[in-house]
Design an enzyme around this catalytic site. Structure first.
Site, PDB file in Angstrom:
ATOM      1  N   HIS A 128       0.856  -1.194   0.000  1.00  0.00           N
ATOM      2  CA  HIS A 128       0.000   0.000   0.000  1.00  0.00           C
ATOM      3  C   HIS A 128       0.891   1.243   0.000  1.00  0.00           C
ATOM      4  O   HIS A 128       1.769   1.374   0.860  1.00  0.00           O
ATOM      5  CB  HIS A 128      -0.911   0.011   1.228  1.00  0.00           C
ATOM      6  CG  HIS A 128      -1.878   1.163   1.228  1.00  0.00           C
ATOM      7  ND1 HIS A 128      -3.029   1.156   0.466  1.00  0.00           N
ATOM      8  CD2 HIS A 128      -1.854   2.363   1.861  1.00  0.00           C
ATOM      9  CE1 HIS A 128      -3.674   2.299   0.653  1.00  0.00           C
ATOM     10  NE2 HIS A 128      -2.975   3.053   1.491  1.00  0.00           N
ATOM     11  N   ALA A 620      32.153  25.393  -8.731  1.00  0.00           N
ATOM     12  CA  ALA A 620      32.251  25.496  -7.276  1.00  0.00           C
ATOM     13  C   ALA A 620      30.962  26.094  -6.725  1.00  0.00           C
ATOM     14  O   ALA A 620      30.361  26.980  -7.340  1.00  0.00           O
ATOM     15  CB  ALA A 620      33.446  26.353  -6.893  1.00  0.00           C
ATOM     16  N   GLY A 652      29.378  17.634  -1.930  1.00  0.00           N
ATOM     17  CA  GLY A 652      28.938  16.446  -1.216  1.00  0.00           C
ATOM     18  C   GLY A 652      27.747  15.764  -1.841  1.00  0.00           C
ATOM     19  O   GLY A 652      27.567  14.558  -1.687  1.00  0.00           O
ATOM     20  N   SER A 672      41.158  20.324  -3.927  1.00  0.00           N
ATOM     21  CA  SER A 672      42.082  19.932  -2.864  1.00  0.00           C
ATOM     22  C   SER A 672      42.487  18.471  -2.996  1.00  0.00           C
ATOM     23  O   SER A 672      41.768  17.653  -3.575  1.00  0.00           O
ATOM     24  CB  SER A 672      41.438  20.160  -1.496  1.00  0.00           C
ATOM     25  OG  SER A 672      40.383  19.238  -1.287  1.00  0.00           O
ATOM     26  N   GLU A 694      43.935  17.598 -10.722  1.00  0.00           N
ATOM     27  CA  GLU A 694      44.861  18.715 -10.500  1.00  0.00           C
ATOM     28  C   GLU A 694      44.572  19.210  -9.099  1.00  0.00           C
ATOM     29  O   GLU A 694      43.552  19.856  -8.853  1.00  0.00           O
ATOM     30  CB  GLU A 694      44.644  19.805 -11.553  1.00  0.00           C
ATOM     31  CG  GLU A 694      45.808  20.778 -11.650  1.00  0.00           C
ATOM     32  CD  GLU A 694      45.539  22.103 -10.970  1.00  0.00           C
ATOM     33  OE1 GLU A 694      45.950  22.214  -9.784  1.00  0.00           O
ATOM     34  OE2 GLU A 694      44.936  22.990 -11.575  1.00  0.00           O
ATOM     35  N   CYS A 728      46.483  28.102  -7.974  1.00  0.00           N
ATOM     36  CA  CYS A 728      46.954  26.745  -7.685  1.00  0.00           C
ATOM     37  C   CYS A 728      48.470  26.615  -7.771  1.00  0.00           C
ATOM     38  O   CYS A 728      49.066  25.812  -7.061  1.00  0.00           O
ATOM     39  CB  CYS A 728      46.279  25.747  -8.615  1.00  0.00           C
ATOM     40  SG  CYS A 728      46.401  26.166 -10.352  1.00  0.00           S
TER      41      CYS A 728
END
Length: 923
Positions: A128, A620, A652, A672, A694, A728
């Site tokens: 159900h 990002a 995430g 990272s 990278e 970077c």
């Protein structure tokens, strides 16, 4: 229990078949859901001794019946089980003949007598679609949405003589998303999880572990079945109530209202989270306020002044149209078919005739649904046309919007000619008067060539780092949005125009896109300054300028990707030819950082597209806006739908889903090292997808005393403070020879004092704000750690006392090798200086290489022999000699060690998005 040989072989490696208790089952019900439950129960080793389902309709068997008949399982098709309140004798005898130990009712529309329900040893269990005791009755899913429940789910319960009142065996629940419909809730959770739960329930019974939890009466509700006649919209309620009513009836029976004297049904409702767009008023009987027909759909208003958007409308004759076309629905002219198109029409007519087997002749006026077709037949029609008409891609809604054969053929022909494409892309903008111009910023997900809200309607704020204010709210992509974007990319690659396009034509599109980026460079640079804090003049030259150059460079590579011929030993007396082909990988994922939002997009996506792939890109979370503006330009450049998809959101959720997605064949990531490791693990575990990473850096810059000191100071500052240190390849540690150390530091501080810190849109500004608040706080903590460990803070180290996320350019000296500052990347405007002894070349090289990172490095000296020796010994992907930050679109870029692997830019970058196939033939 006796097993056929084929069954034993099929399950030989599946120990669960032999070491779990199994039952003889009667399956009572129908539908695809029933079919899937049946199939899964067989896979688990249970024996289905009989399937009891509904009679064939218009000569077509129910899916459950089809599956069972194919397996040789006894199938019984009874129109009813009772007559005048009593069980039909023949039906009861047929049921008793199978000897079932348990009745399983996955989805059943017939009334089953209690003597049948109670007959087996273990009784009967029923699925159900609600969390009993709430929403008993046949329209449980509808009422879950109509009532605005925050939780939905299903129950598997033991049948009794009440109406959905039997004891609970198990329940499962899920959150209801803001824009869920009956279909989305069913497809996302109730269908797949329900199948698993039914199988689990049967096994619990077989093992003697099935609970019987009485249903409480507290919270119990019963609602009647929803039919068309009681689905009319009541307008005296808030917008959320209207939205819940409409989505609770989508697709069946359909919520409706009277417009211009006829019943009009609403589909595809979503709550408006942005301002109400302009449109043409539409009077609706009973509504307190006229609706608005806008370019995106029909806006409806609740009694609280809030609004919702309806995407599609259906009229009494069954025809469905986009709500945005309400006032122009009858203006389309009839197209004359060419000879080739007439052949396509005849092919489609044959398909219609097969599906509508009881319709003697298919005419232009033949209505697909009024002739007996169901929603299952829509799927069949779309798939058969795709197979029979050269891969022609239709959507289920195309059938609903053209239900008569003549109208349907017109729609198909327009699709073939490309005439049904939108003349103008629909984009909702946030407009800003800034930098002497009107900047128009898209803020929705970009999926399959359209800007759309996240499926669940969620948004988040993106912040201007110059003053900390919200620029706008941006769609927050859910797992479902990621899946839609990946499906669009996969389909565009496998079935779309992009996969069939000549390489040179692909290059032409990329050149056109580069031209559009250049034409709009001021707007792009302004958005980059607003969203990331990039100094406008730098954004023009680097963030945007290099992005344009990157697309032009890789556009030129499109028709120069080639394999090679390879001499091999011949299979004498015959001959062999071996050659290689370089082929695209398919649907790729790209995840980029926040320091160069557009340039990082360009570095990866240009190579990916030049190789012939399609892509889903996640910008990002804190800097999504230039990527979304870029998406708008791809449509204007003519890129086919689905080739490029942009999904803003969190790493995430969206990023993790991309790394795990089985249909993604390559993932390119910049970010990272810690996140890169997790991505690599997810890519390996999911489907071993190709990865390029990278990652972090701690790039050493060695300055010898024989250098051009003025140049070394100037470029050393650029190596650290360029783009606010959010770079970077920034020089994470400067090694300065003892003889010039003090003078170097003095000159650097003098130059820092000349730097202007301020609004990035001010043309005289040298140093803008850090990208976001959390990063600024991390940098301040970095400086505090340096002081605590004994490094000398020569200059800066503090937040600038003004609104926004500004930090003073900072200089540390006396940094020893064991200190935190010597080991960890700051990713900010912090110069970390260590002294080395005069002439100690090998010693400073050992210190420079004493890191797990290897992204970039540099050396300043007038001695070319020393420079070349140092460049040979430095463990880094890039070495700069007497310069720094000098990257170029033609020069490969990437790191080693824990700075990652794989290359961006240059010919090498193409290989990251290609696979090599070896072909050997004999003649």
């Amino acid at each position: 229990m006796l097993w056929r040989g084929s069954q034993a072989l099929r399950h030989f490696s599946t120990s669960r078949v032999y070491f779990k208790n199994k039952l003889k089952l009667a399956l009572i019900g129908q539908s695809l859901f029933g079919q899937e439950v049946y199939s899964q129960l067989l896979k688990e080793g249970h024996r289905v001794v009989g399937v009891f389902t509904v009679p064939d309709k218009d000569g077509k068997a129910d899916p459950l019946a089809l599956a069972a008949e194919k397996d040789g399982t006894p199938v019984f098709k009874f129109p009813r089980w009772r007559l005048k309140g009593k069980t039909i004798k023949e039906v009861a005898e047929a049921y008793q003949s199978v000897g079932a130990e348990l009745n399983v009712l996955p989805f059943c529309t017939q009334f089953i007598p209690m003597d049948v329900i109670d007959s087996p040893k273990h009784g009967s269990i029923i699925y159900h679609p609600s969390l009993l005791p709430r929403h008993r009755g046949a329209s449980a899913i509808n009422w879950t949405l109509i009532m605005g429940d925050k939780k939905a789910g299903f129950s598997v319960f033991w049948a009794d003589d009440g109406l959905d009142t039997g004891p609970i065996l198990l329940q499962r629940s899920c959150d209801v998303k803001p824009n869920d419909t009956v279909d989305s809730l069913y497809n996302r959770f109730l269908f797949p999880e329900g199948i698993k739960a039914m199988v689990e329930a049967v096994q619990l019974i077989a093992d003697g572990k099935a609970p019987r939890t009485p249903q409480p009466e507290e919270g119990a509700t019963y609602e009647g079945i929803q039919k068309k006649e009681n689905a009319e919209v009541s307008w005296d309620q808030p917008a959320e109530g209207l939205h819940n009513w409409i989505r609770g009836h989508d697709k069946v029976p359909g919520a409706w209202a009277e417009i211009n004297g006829q019943m009009v049904t609403f589909y595809g409702s979503s709550l408006l989270t942005s301002s109400v767009p302009s449109g043409e008023p539409l009077d609706i009987r009973g509504a307190k306020k006229p609706g608005l027909v806008t370019k995106n759909g029909l806006v409806l208003f609740g009694n609280d002044g809030k609004a919702l958007m309806v995407r599609n409308l259906q009229f009494e004759d069954g025809k469905m149209i986009p709500a945005s076309q309400y006032f122009s629905a009858g203006e389309t002219s009839v197209v004359e078919l060419t000879a080739e198109e007439l052949k396509v029409a005849e092919t489609i007519k044959v398909i219609w005739a097969r599906i509508l087997s009881n319709t003697p002749v298919i005419e232009d006026s033949t209505d697909f649904f009024k002739s007996g077709a169901s929603s299952m037949d829509v799927v069949r029609l779309v798939e058969e046309i795709r197979q029979s008409c050269g891969g022609l891609q239709l959507q289920n809604e195309d059938v609903y919007m053209a239900t008569k054969f003549g109208d349907f053929i017109q729609k198909v022909v327009r699709r073939l000619r490309g005439e049904d494409e939108e003349a103008e892309m629909v984009v909702d903008y946030v407009s800003k008067e800034v930098n002497g111009m009107t900047v128009k910023i898209p803020y929705q997900c970009f999926i399959n060539g359209q800007f759309v809200d996240a499926e669940d309607g969620e948004t988040y704020a993106t912040v201007n780092p110059t003053d900390g204010t919200t620029i706008c709210r941006v769609s927050y992509a859910s797992l479902a949005d990621v899946d839609r974007a990946v499906a669009a990319a996969k389909d565009a690659f496998e079935n779309g125009e992009w996969g069939r396009m000549n390489a040179r034509d692909r290059g032409r599109l990329m050149y056109r896109l580069a031209d559009l980026m250049e034409e709009n460079q001021e707007e792009l640079a302004t958005i980059e300054a607003l969203d990331s804090g990039a100094v406008y003049t730098l954004a023009l030259k680097t963030h945007i300028g290099m992005s344009v150059q990157t697309f032009r460079y890789f556009a030129g590579w499109c028709d120069k990707i080639q394999g090679s011929t390879i001499p091999i030993n011949q299979a004498r007396p015959n001959y062999n030819l071996t050659f290689t082909k370089k082929e695209p990988l398919g649907a790729c994922a790209i995840i980029i950082p926040w320091n160069y939002p557009l340039m990082m997009l360009a570095w990866k996506s240009a190579a990916c597209l030049a190789a012939g792939n399609t892509l889903v890109l996640k910008p990002a979370q804190v800097t999504p806006l230039t990527a979304l503006k870029f998406a708008e330009l791809t449509v204007k450049a003519g890129f086919p739908k689905g080739v490029i998809n942009i999904i803003p959101g969190s790493g995430g959720v969206a990023g993790q889903r991309l790394s795990q997605h089985p249909d993604i064949r390559k993932l390119g990531f910049t970010g990272s090292t810690s996140v890169g490791k997790q991505i690599m693990k997810s890519c390996a575990v999911s489907n071993l997808k190709k990865v390029s990473l990278e990652l972090g850096g701690k790039s050493p810059l060695i300055i010898f005393s024989d250098c051009d000191l003025e140049k070394a100071v100037r470029m050393g500052m650029g190596a650290v403070f360029f783009n606010k240190g959010e770079n970077c390849i920034a020089a994470g540690r400067l090694f300065v020879e003892e003889a010039i150390h003090d003078e170097f530091v003095t000159r650097v501080v003098e130059e820092i004092k000349k730097m202007k810190i301020g609004d990035p849109l001010d043309r005289s500004t040298d140093h803008g704000p850090q990208n976001h608040r959390a990063h600024l706080e991390k940098l301040l903590q970095y400086c505090e750690t340096g002081v605590q460990e004994g490094a000398t803070l020569v200059y800066g180290g503090r937040q600038v006392q003004r609104p926004g996320f500004f930090m003073e350019p900072t200089v540390f000296t006396g940094v020893e090798d064991h200190m935190y500052l010597a080991k960890e990347e700051s990713f900010g405007p912090i110069m970390v200086i260590s002294k080395f002894q005069n002439g100690d070349i090998d010693g400073v090289l050992q210190r420079a290489n004493n890191t797990e990172y290897g992204l970039a490095s540099g050396v300043f000296t007038r001695d070319i022999n020393k420079a070349m020796y140092v460049s040979d010994k430095l463990e880094a992907g890039t070495v700069f000699i007497n310069t720094y930050n000098k990257t170029d679109v033609a020069a490969p870029f990437g790191g080693m060690k824990q700075s990652g692997f794989g290359k961006d830019l240059g010919e090498e970058a193409l290989n990251e998005y290609l696979k090599i196939k070896t072909v050997t033939l004999e003649y």
